[in-house]
Design an enzyme around this catalytic site. Structure first.
Site, short mmCIF file in Angstrom:
data_model
loop_
_atom_site.label_atom_id
_atom_site.label_comp_id
_atom_site.label_asym_id
_atom_site.label_seq_id
_atom_site.Cartn_x
_atom_site.Cartn_y
_atom_site.Cartn_z
N ASP A 58 2.35 -0.28 12.10
CA ASP A 58 2.25 -1.60 12.73
C ASP A 58 3.49 -2.48 12.47
O ASP A 58 3.37 -3.69 12.39
CB ASP A 58 0.99 -2.32 12.22
N ARG A 78 -7.00 -2.67 9.69
CA ARG A 78 -7.60 -4.01 9.75
C ARG A 78 -7.13 -4.77 10.99
O ARG A 78 -7.89 -5.44 11.65
CB ARG A 78 -7.25 -4.82 8.49
N GLU A 125 -11.54 -0.29 10.84
CA GLU A 125 -12.21 -1.23 9.92
C GLU A 125 -12.14 -2.68 10.39
O GLU A 125 -13.03 -3.47 10.08
CB GLU A 125 -11.66 -1.08 8.49
N THR A 145 4.12 2.61 5.60
CA THR A 145 2.72 2.21 5.65
C THR A 145 2.00 3.13 6.62
O THR A 145 2.58 3.53 7.64
CB THR A 145 2.55 0.74 6.10
N ARG A 185 19.63 10.25 -3.41
CA ARG A 185 20.66 11.29 -3.22
C ARG A 185 21.79 10.80 -2.31
O ARG A 185 22.95 11.11 -2.54
CB ARG A 185 20.02 12.58 -2.71
N GLY A 215 0.83 -1.21 0.00
CA GLY A 215 0.00 0.00 0.00
C GLY A 215 0.86 1.25 0.00
O GLY A 215 1.87 1.31 0.70
N ASP A 274 4.87 -5.01 5.97
CA ASP A 274 5.45 -6.30 6.37
C ASP A 274 5.53 -7.30 5.21
O ASP A 274 6.46 -8.11 5.14
CB ASP A 274 4.72 -6.91 7.57
N ASP A 277 -0.25 2.36 8.61
CA ASP A 277 -0.79 1.62 9.76
C ASP A 277 0.06 1.70 11.04
O ASP A 277 -0.42 1.34 12.11
CB ASP A 277 -0.98 0.14 9.40
N ALA A 287 -13.15 12.06 20.06
CA ALA A 287 -14.22 11.07 19.85
C ALA A 287 -14.82 10.63 21.18
O ALA A 287 -14.13 10.55 22.20
CB ALA A 287 -13.66 9.87 19.11
N ARG A 309 0.93 -4.96 -5.71
CA ARG A 309 0.95 -6.22 -4.96
C ARG A 309 1.15 -7.29 -6.02
O ARG A 309 0.43 -7.33 -7.01
CB ARG A 309 -0.37 -6.40 -4.22
P1 ATP Z 1 0.77 -2.71 3.49
O1 ATP Z 1 1.16 -2.82 4.94
O2 ATP Z 1 0.49 -1.31 3.13
O3 ATP Z 1 -0.29 -3.68 3.08
P2 ATP Z 1 2.74 -4.52 2.49
O4 ATP Z 1 4.14 -4.35 2.06
O5 ATP Z 1 2.50 -5.35 3.74
O6 ATP Z 1 2.08 -3.09 2.62
P3 ATP Z 1 1.66 -6.68 0.88
O7 ATP Z 1 0.69 -6.68 -0.24
O8 ATP Z 1 1.38 -7.55 2.06
O9 ATP Z 1 1.87 -5.15 1.30
O10 ATP Z 1 3.09 -7.13 0.32
C1 ATP Z 1 3.65 -6.49 -0.81
C2 ATP Z 1 4.15 -7.53 -1.78
O11 ATP Z 1 5.25 -8.25 -1.19
C3 ATP Z 1 3.15 -8.63 -2.14
O12 ATP Z 1 2.22 -8.22 -3.13
C4 ATP Z 1 4.09 -9.71 -2.66
O13 ATP Z 1 4.50 -9.47 -3.97
C5 ATP Z 1 5.30 -9.56 -1.73
N1 ATP Z 1 5.21 -10.56 -0.64
C6 ATP Z 1 4.53 -10.47 0.50
N2 ATP Z 1 4.65 -11.61 1.23
C7 ATP Z 1 5.41 -12.45 0.49
C8 ATP Z 1 5.89 -13.78 0.68
N3 ATP Z 1 5.61 -14.47 1.77
N4 ATP Z 1 6.66 -14.31 -0.30
C9 ATP Z 1 6.96 -13.60 -1.41
N5 ATP Z 1 6.55 -12.35 -1.63
C10 ATP Z 1 5.79 -11.77 -0.71
#
Ligand code: ATP
Length: 327
Positions: free
Chosen positions: A133, A175, A226, A129, A28, A14, A106, A131, A190, A75
């Site tokens: 988290d 979430r 949410e 992110t 840079r 995200g 993560d 979140d 709130a 993603r």
């Molecule tokens: P957000 O916290 O905003 O959701 P995020 O980095 O956690 O961000 P994800 O969609 O969970 O978002 O992960 C980003 C991308 O990382 C995934 O679409 C996938 O391509 C890759 N990824 C995540 N987990 C794995 C995994 N276990 N093995 C291989 N690739 C992964």
């Protein structure tokens, strides 16, 4: 230790305000340290699709103030497969990239850990992110801006709620993490906050609303994360309305507007510090880590530790303070 000559940078998962400020800092810092830099469009999917672009100091001019990410994000299900990753590794090798910085959540960290283990090139992940988290940093890039966006929305909703004696249920992102809900809820005054980490029964919420009504409140705002246990703001509103009709009831889902917008000063500085720290960690020889702020310092944490540790723990004192302030 192999000397790094060419660095790749990407954003993934995200999007979050401040990702651009971080890309700028990575590019840079790397150029300042004598490295070549290349950007990857669309995160891990771009590694598979071969969408690499050379970057220089001017490629990142005038982006520190922009939300979203100039490198785009994605993603990628293909990257979750061994075959997909093999294509990505081949493309990375052909580009001559010998180290990576990935900005994301993560999932991005998990992908980064695989690159380091399977391909053997160093990677530093930066927490980006809204979140807040992720283990290893007190704050993630984008969280402060998202909080400010939510507060601005609550303030506006309060105006209309007060004018009409209304009860508003405002749904915010989160979430698994109630960080935005709790902090923006307190900052926005709130009357109640529903969090994913803490089950709230509808009867308990109604009791709170009855006390607010008895105390002559002319408007009430309930923040609903949410991922809370009653199924989101519409469901909560419906169930409350069935038993409590003191107010006219409205629902507002803030949704994706929480992800956009120009990053706050806090996020710009955080992103700049962490982008700088990521490159410095690679130059020191770190091979797989996340960088984050702990207190006033930028520190590195191994990805394995960050991914296996408990992240956001609900601050019980803040939950109590939110309740006290709502009387
Ligand atoms: P957000 O916290 O905003 O959701 P995020 O980095 O956690 O961000 P994800 O969609 O969970 O978002 O992960 C980003 C991308 O990382 C995934 O679409 C996938 O391509 C890759 N990824 C995540 N987990 C794995 C995994 N276990 N093995 C291989 N690739 C992964």
């Amino acid at each position: 230790m192999k000397k790094i000559k060419k660095l790749g940078v990407f954003t993934s998962g995200g999007d979050a305000p401040g990702m651009n400020a971080c890309i700028r800092a990575v590019v840079r810092t790397a150029i300042y340290e004598g490295l070549e830099v290349c950007g990857v469009y669309h995160g891990y999917q771009g590694m598979i699709d071969n969408t690499f672009i050379p970057m220089n100091s001017r490629s990142v001019s005038s982006i520190i103030n922009l939300g979203g990410t100039i490198l785009k994000s994605a993603r990628s299900d293909d990257f979750r497969t061994k075959e997909g990753r093999e294509i990505a590794y081949k493309n990375i090798r052909e580009q001559g990239i010998d180290a990576l910085v990935g900005i994301g959540g993560d999932g991005t960290f998990r992908g980064g850990q695989l690159i380091s283990q399977e391909m053997g090139i160093p990677i530093i992940c930066v927490p980006g992110t809204i979140d807040n988290d992720l283990f290893g940093s007190d704050y993630t890039i984008g969280y402060d801006t998202a909080n400010n966006t939510v507060i601005e929305a609550i303030d506006k909703i309060r105006d209309t709620a007060m004018s009409h004696n209304r009860l508003f249920f405002v749904e915010v992102m989160g979430r698994d993490s109630g960080c935005i809900a709790l902090h923006a809820g307190i900052a926005g005054g709130a009357e109640a906050i529903l969090l994913p980490e803490k089950k709230t029964a509808i009867d308990e919420l109604i009791e709170t609303l009855e006390i607010a009504a008895k105390n002559n409140k002319t408007s009430t705002i309930v923040i609903v994360a949410e991922g809370e246990n009653n199924g989101g703001a519409y469901n909560v509103a419906k169930r409350v309305k069935e038993k409590f009709d003191y107010y006219d009831t409205k629902v507002s889902i803030l949704g994706h507007l929480q992800r956009g917008g120009s990053p706050s000063s806090f996020d710009r500085v955080l992103a700049t510090r962490l982008g700088y720290a990521a490159v410095q960690e690679l130059l020191k020889g770190n091979t797989q880590a996340t960088v984050g702020m702990r207190g006033q310092k930028a520190v590195a944490t191994p990805l394995s530790e960050a991914l296996n540790s408990n992240t956001f723990k609900l601050d019980k004192e803040l939950v109590k303070i939110a309740k006290v302030m709502a009387i």
